[in-house]
Motif scaffolding. Structure first.
Motif, PDB file in Angstrom:
ATOM      1  N   TRP A  79      49.818  66.077  38.084  1.00  0.00           N
ATOM      2  CA  TRP A  79      50.874  65.837  38.516  1.00  0.00           C
ATOM      3  C   TRP A  79      52.303  65.423  37.526  1.00  0.00           C
ATOM      4  O   TRP A  79      53.311  65.594  37.862  1.00  0.00           O
ATOM      5  CB  TRP A  79      51.023  64.683  39.568  1.00  0.00           C
ATOM      6  N   ARG A  80      51.770  65.130  36.262  1.00  0.00           N
ATOM      7  CA  ARG A  80      52.691  65.028  35.473  1.00  0.00           C
ATOM      8  C   ARG A  80      53.428  66.423  35.029  1.00  0.00           C
ATOM      9  O   ARG A  80      54.352  66.112  34.156  1.00  0.00           O
ATOM     10  CB  ARG A  80      52.020  64.093  34.209  1.00  0.00           C
ATOM     11  N   HIS A  81      52.651  67.624  35.302  1.00  0.00           N
ATOM     12  CA  HIS A  81      53.445  68.760  34.907  1.00  0.00           C
ATOM     13  C   HIS A  81      53.820  69.527  35.788  1.00  0.00           C
ATOM     14  O   HIS A  81      54.612  70.420  35.438  1.00  0.00           O
ATOM     15  CB  HIS A  81      52.448  69.302  33.944  1.00  0.00           C
ATOM     16  N   THR A  82      53.288  69.514  36.859  1.00  0.00           N
ATOM     17  CA  THR A  82      53.842  70.483  37.867  1.00  0.00           C
ATOM     18  C   THR A  82      53.672  69.810  39.378  1.00  0.00           C
ATOM     19  O   THR A  82      52.936  68.843  39.602  1.00  0.00           O
ATOM     20  CB  THR A  82      52.809  71.797  37.842  1.00  0.00           C
ATOM     21  N   ARG A  83      54.699  70.194  40.018  1.00  0.00           N
ATOM     22  CA  ARG A  83      54.755  69.902  41.435  1.00  0.00           C
ATOM     23  C   ARG A  83      53.787  70.186  42.409  1.00  0.00           C
ATOM     24  O   ARG A  83      53.388  69.660  43.296  1.00  0.00           O
ATOM     25  CB  ARG A  83      56.193  69.989  42.066  1.00  0.00           C
ATOM     26  N   THR A  84      53.066  71.385  42.128  1.00  0.00           N
ATOM     27  CA  THR A  84      51.946  72.004  42.731  1.00  0.00           C
ATOM     28  C   THR A  84      50.757  71.018  42.628  1.00  0.00           C
ATOM     29  O   THR A  84      49.649  71.479  43.217  1.00  0.00           O
ATOM     30  CB  THR A  84      51.677  73.246  42.520  1.00  0.00           C
ATOM     31  N   ALA A  85      50.654  70.172  41.664  1.00  0.00           N
ATOM     32  CA  ALA A  85      49.407  69.318  41.479  1.00  0.00           C
ATOM     33  C   ALA A  85      49.334  68.253  42.638  1.00  0.00           C
ATOM     34  O   ALA A  85      50.258  67.946  43.477  1.00  0.00           O
ATOM     35  CB  ALA A  85      49.344  68.689  40.315  1.00  0.00           C
ATOM     36  N   ILE A  86      48.241  67.676  42.516  1.00  0.00           N
ATOM     37  CA  ILE A  86      48.176  66.514  43.797  1.00  0.00           C
ATOM     38  C   ILE A  86      48.262  65.127  43.018  1.00  0.00           C
ATOM     39  O   ILE A  86      47.848  64.738  42.268  1.00  0.00           O
ATOM     40  CB  ILE A  86      46.512  66.507  44.107  1.00  0.00           C
ATOM     41  N   PRO A  87      49.474  64.665  43.721  1.00  0.00           N
ATOM     42  CA  PRO A  87      49.701  63.346  43.290  1.00  0.00           C
ATOM     43  C   PRO A  87      48.849  62.047  43.653  1.00  0.00           C
ATOM     44  O   PRO A  87      47.946  62.183  44.472  1.00  0.00           O
ATOM     45  CB  PRO A  87      51.068  62.963  43.919  1.00  0.00           C
ATOM     46  N   PRO A  88      48.892  61.051  42.852  1.00  0.00           N
ATOM     47  CA  PRO A  88      47.873  59.964  43.048  1.00  0.00           C
ATOM     48  C   PRO A  88      47.629  59.417  44.544  1.00  0.00           C
ATOM     49  O   PRO A  88      46.782  59.035  45.048  1.00  0.00           O
ATOM     50  CB  PRO A  88      48.212  58.866  42.251  1.00  0.00           C
ATOM     51  N   TYR A  89      49.151  59.252  45.267  1.00  0.00           N
ATOM     52  CA  TYR A  89      49.056  58.899  46.490  1.00  0.00           C
ATOM     53  C   TYR A  89      48.286  59.643  47.599  1.00  0.00           C
ATOM     54  O   TYR A  89      47.704  59.313  48.642  1.00  0.00           O
ATOM     55  CB  TYR A  89      50.514  58.390  47.142  1.00  0.00           C
ATOM     56  N   LEU A  90      48.462  61.140  47.334  1.00  0.00           N
ATOM     57  CA  LEU A  90      47.627  62.026  48.205  1.00  0.00           C
ATOM     58  C   LEU A  90      46.190  61.849  47.990  1.00  0.00           C
ATOM     59  O   LEU A  90      45.394  62.023  49.014  1.00  0.00           O
ATOM     60  CB  LEU A  90      48.105  63.334  47.967  1.00  0.00           C
ATOM     61  N   ASP A 105      54.685  60.284  41.853  1.00  0.00           N
ATOM     62  CA  ASP A 105      53.834  59.140  41.712  1.00  0.00           C
ATOM     63  C   ASP A 105      54.550  57.891  41.991  1.00  0.00           C
ATOM     64  O   ASP A 105      55.854  57.492  41.652  1.00  0.00           O
ATOM     65  CB  ASP A 105      53.748  58.854  40.102  1.00  0.00           C
ATOM     66  N   ASP A 106      54.103  57.133  42.954  1.00  0.00           N
ATOM     67  CA  ASP A 106      54.632  55.904  43.713  1.00  0.00           C
ATOM     68  C   ASP A 106      53.259  54.908  43.747  1.00  0.00           C
ATOM     69  O   ASP A 106      52.434  55.041  44.681  1.00  0.00           O
ATOM     70  CB  ASP A 106      55.066  56.243  44.790  1.00  0.00           C
ATOM     71  N   PRO A 107      53.228  53.968  42.778  1.00  0.00           N
ATOM     72  CA  PRO A 107      51.921  53.054  42.900  1.00  0.00           C
ATOM     73  C   PRO A 107      51.934  52.101  44.187  1.00  0.00           C
ATOM     74  O   PRO A 107      50.884  51.832  44.740  1.00  0.00           O
ATOM     75  CB  PRO A 107      52.311  52.189  41.541  1.00  0.00           C
ATOM     76  N   ALA A 108      53.122  52.078  44.474  1.00  0.00           N
ATOM     77  CA  ALA A 108      53.120  51.107  45.841  1.00  0.00           C
ATOM     78  C   ALA A 108      52.682  51.799  47.124  1.00  0.00           C
ATOM     79  O   ALA A 108      51.873  51.498  47.937  1.00  0.00           O
ATOM     80  CB  ALA A 108      54.590  50.487  46.231  1.00  0.00           C
ATOM     81  N   LEU A 109      53.054  53.093  47.193  1.00  0.00           N
ATOM     82  CA  LEU A 109      52.508  54.101  48.156  1.00  0.00           C
ATOM     83  C   LEU A 109      50.819  54.399  48.109  1.00  0.00           C
ATOM     84  O   LEU A 109      50.371  54.276  49.164  1.00  0.00           O
ATOM     85  CB  LEU A 109      53.334  55.370  47.962  1.00  0.00           C
ATOM     86  N   THR A 110      50.603  54.458  46.901  1.00  0.00           N
ATOM     87  CA  THR A 110      49.151  54.721  46.270  1.00  0.00           C
ATOM     88  C   THR A 110      48.425  53.390  46.853  1.00  0.00           C
ATOM     89  O   THR A 110      47.150  53.505  47.685  1.00  0.00           O
ATOM     90  CB  THR A 110      48.927  54.935  44.867  1.00  0.00           C
TER      91      THR A 110
END
Length: 708
Positions: A247-258, A297-302
């Motif tokens: 997720w640090r390099h592309t929006r098509t990756a899976i973010p931590p909260y997902l 990346d949203d730690p609170a949402l994660t």
């Protein structure tokens, strides 16, 4: 139609005098789905008919009827509607909405790994349908991509509530003893305990979401039982671990909260999942909104997604875990409680005389003066209970030197404790400050570049500012993005940048086009330079003869001058080879008129001359110029037409002697012969000559002398 369908006895049959069966769609373990026409309402429907031979089984008939009633209770845009129920002889059937389209499985097979935002868009209507079912007291029990239909207009509908039933039902097995539900999406509690709750559907929906994000199922095995026990014993890993992107390099990756959302929905312990599909639906919508806004990346949402379902003790499996504890509590309640022994109250210790010294050699003495002494008051306490009150303070004592020393000692201890607390607070603040500083330099001062492709320039600038970055703009041509819309950013969306740093928005100028130059009439080299200067390329070059344009001159261009073309588009040119050379041919000895017509037809101009010729017959070509080869249209060809031999006046030789006449004729260029005439007397004189018609004869011809 296949051979199997041609042999199906229901094809062409009218069920209950209303539904004409036209084709077979699918065959399952308990029933077959047919395509039929509702003759009463003139519409196409799907009819689910129980398999032949099962109509006599009361358990199966009851289950089939229960399916229809359960499904008919649902009315939701994302649920396949049930229209009717009935029996055709001993065949129970239900009539459902016909969905023209495909399934989610077919879409997943074509797409492979879906982008996170697309996966959330697809799972949202599925959860909406399940939420409606859970609120109606129904558990689907067989959530899988094959049971999610997609209409031709792209609407998703959940089908096959044939395995669903009221939440209060307790049976999980069919008459065949097989687990209801597809094993790849089977929740652990169905394997272990055989009871399904709304959290069971949440687990299956979470597995479907996992498969859409990764392109693969979380658990696999050689046999279905291996897959089922994998669901029981193995946690489902975060989907991002199956992919190579970050997720640090592309929006098509899976973010931590997902990752956290999928893991919360697929926890093995049911009580740790969302209580029903409504809870998971709310989380999916929140994740979709965050992802749609470019938040990676949203730690609170994660953290919130990791604990979507706090323990509530309502799950069947949880109740099973509670039973041993309940037994132990019962055993404790049934055991007689022994009252606590009553300890005799100590009488109050007399106050220490003022003059009594406090010896430092007695360490407990100082402490004993401040201790509360248990004193019984009122009536005697009940068995097992002891009433305690703080001891009444001693009578005031006169100050003494030992008392002042004690108070000073206590005050120093209090000051020492206060200083310790102050140092502890300061140290804590320093640690927090250091942690905050480290966090700031490691993470806090950075932010993720938002993904703004497709937005207008104003929308993209707002999104960049919301991400704590400063928007800059540059323009670039694009064949796909309309003018004024944002193509992307530099660096790309999802990149890690320092806050308040610049992020360049690449704004589309629309398609890049170049005007084809005017090159007709110019030389090939000049045309090539003009085309390449216009960022175009010279394409195919063809040549043709032209009577007016000299060799190497551009005759035409395709596309024409002024056409709007893409960069590096090709321009085809037609170039003159000059006038076309035409073969003259050899016309000497041929008819002059024939030569004149043929050469005129070829486009030549004819200059005709005449001359006498002893060897070329009259009206034939004596010579031509040029003699042969080629010439160009419009050139002049000179031909000399024969007038025949030259005619010479025959000298008058009548009455002359043979010798004199012969001499005169030879001087005139004739050949001479002599012969006796009709009245020959042997005198040796010329009586007449032949020929005599015109008085002239071709030079070199023979003149015959007739002698007398």
């Amino acid at each position: 139609m296949t051979m199997t369908q041609m042999g199906d006895p229901l094809i062409g049959h009218v069920l209950d005098g209303r539904y004409e069966v036209t084709d077979r769609v699918a065959r399952g373990g308990m029933a077959t789905v047919y395509l039929a026409t509702d003759q009463r309402l003139t519409r196409t429907v799907a009819v689910k008919v129980m398999q032949e031979g099962l109509g006599a089984d009361e358990d199966f008939v009851a289950k089939f009827d229960r399916e229809a009633r359960s499904a008919a209770r649902l009315s939701h845009p994302n649920v396949v509607s049930v229209f009717d129920q009935g029996h055709d002889g001993d065949r129970p059937y239900i009539v459902m909405e016909h969905i023209a389209g495909g399934t989610l499985r077919q879409l997943m097979n074509r797409a492979g790994v879906l982008e996170p935002l697309r996966a959330l868009e697809l799972i949202e209507p599925v959860l909406a349908a399940l939420a409606a079912a859970h609120e109606a007291g129904i558990v689907h029990r067989d959530v899988k991509p094959e049971n999610v239909l997609i209409t031709d207009r792209g609407q998703l509908k959940v089908a096959d509530f044939g395995l669903a039933r009221a939440i209060s039902a307790q049976t999980i097995t069919a008459n065949q003893g097989l687990l209801i539900g597809t094993v790849s999406y089977l929740p652990p509690e169905l394997v272990l305990h055989g009871r399904a709750t709304p959290r069971s559907d949440v687990y299956s929906a979470g597995v479907v979401l996992f498969e859409m994000l990764t392109g693969s199922k979380p658990h696999t095995g050689d046999t279905p039982i291996q897959v089922a026990w994998a669901h029981v014993h193995n946690d489902i890993e975060p989907p991002s671990q199956r992919l190579d992107t970050s997720w640090r390099h592309t929006r098509t990756a899976i973010p931590p909260y997902l990752d956290a959302l999928v893991q919360s929905a697929t926890r093995r312990e049911p009580t740790q999942r969302p209580a029903d599909a409504r809870g998971l639906l709310a989380a999916v919508r929140e994740a979709r909104a965050a992802l749609g806004s470019g938040v990676m990346d949203d730690p609170a949402l994660t953290a919130r997604f990791r604990s979507l379902a706090p323990f509530d003790g309502a799950d069947d499996r949880t109740q099973a875990f509670d039973r041993p504890t309940q037994v132990r509590d019962t055993q404790v309640r049934d055991t007689p409680v022994r009252p606590a022994p009553v300890r005799p109250a100590r009488p109050p210790r007399p106050a220490t005389p003022v003059h009594t010294p406090l010896s430092p050699s007695v360490p407990w003495a100082e402490r004993s003066t401040d201790r509360a002494t248990p004193v019984p008051i009122g009536p005697p306490p009940e068995p097992g209970r002891t009433a305690l009150l703080p001891a009444q303070p001693d009578e005031p004592r006169a100050p003494s030197s030992p008392s002042r020393h004690r108070r000073e000692l206590v005050e120093r201890q209090r000051r020492r404790r206060r200083r310790g607390w102050i140092w502890l607070v300061l140290l804590t603040l320093l640690v927090l400050l250091a942690a905050a500083t480290g966090w700031w330099f490691a993470e806090g001062r950075f932010t993720a570049a938002p993904t703004v492709a497709g937005m207008t320039q104003a929308q993209a600038s707002d999104a960049v500012r919301q991400a704590a970055l400063q928007p800059r703009t540059t323009e670039r041509f694009s064949e796909d993005v309309p003018a004024g819309a944002v193509i992307g950013t530099e660096p790309a969306g999802g990149s890690r940048l320092e806050r308040d740093s610049a992020l360049t928005l690449v704004v589309s100028k629309g398609p890049e086009r170049f005007e084809a130059p005017e090159v007709v009439g110019s030389s090939l080299d000049d045309a090539r330079s003009a085309i390449e200067s216009a960022s175009l390329k010279v394409g195919k070059i063809s040549e043709r003869w032209d009577e007016k344009a000299k060799k190497g001159t551009v005759l035409s261009a395709d596309p024409k001058a002024g056409s709007s073309l893409k960069r590096d588009s090709t321009v085809n040119l037609a170039v003159s080879k000059g006038p076309e050379p035409i073969k003259i041919g050899d016309w000497v000895g041929k008819g002059a008129e024939e030569a004149r017509d043929a050469l005129t037809e070829k486009g030549f101009k004819i200059n005709e001359k005449t001359a006498n010729s002893d060897s070329v017959p009259k009206d034939r070509v004596i010579s031509q110029d040029p003699e042969s080869g080629t010439a160009f249209r419009g050139d002049t060809i000179t031909i000399v037409r024969s007038l025949g031999p030259e005619l010479v006046q025959i000298p008058e030789v009548k009455t002359k002697s043979v010798d004199e006449a012969t001499k005169l004729l030879k001087e005139a260029g004739f050949k001479v012969e002599s012969k006796p005439g009709p009245q020959y007397l042997g005198l040796g004189y010329v009586m007449s000559v032949e020929p005599t018609e015109s008085g002239k004869a071709p030079k070199g011809s023979t003149i015959t002398l007739l002698l007398v």
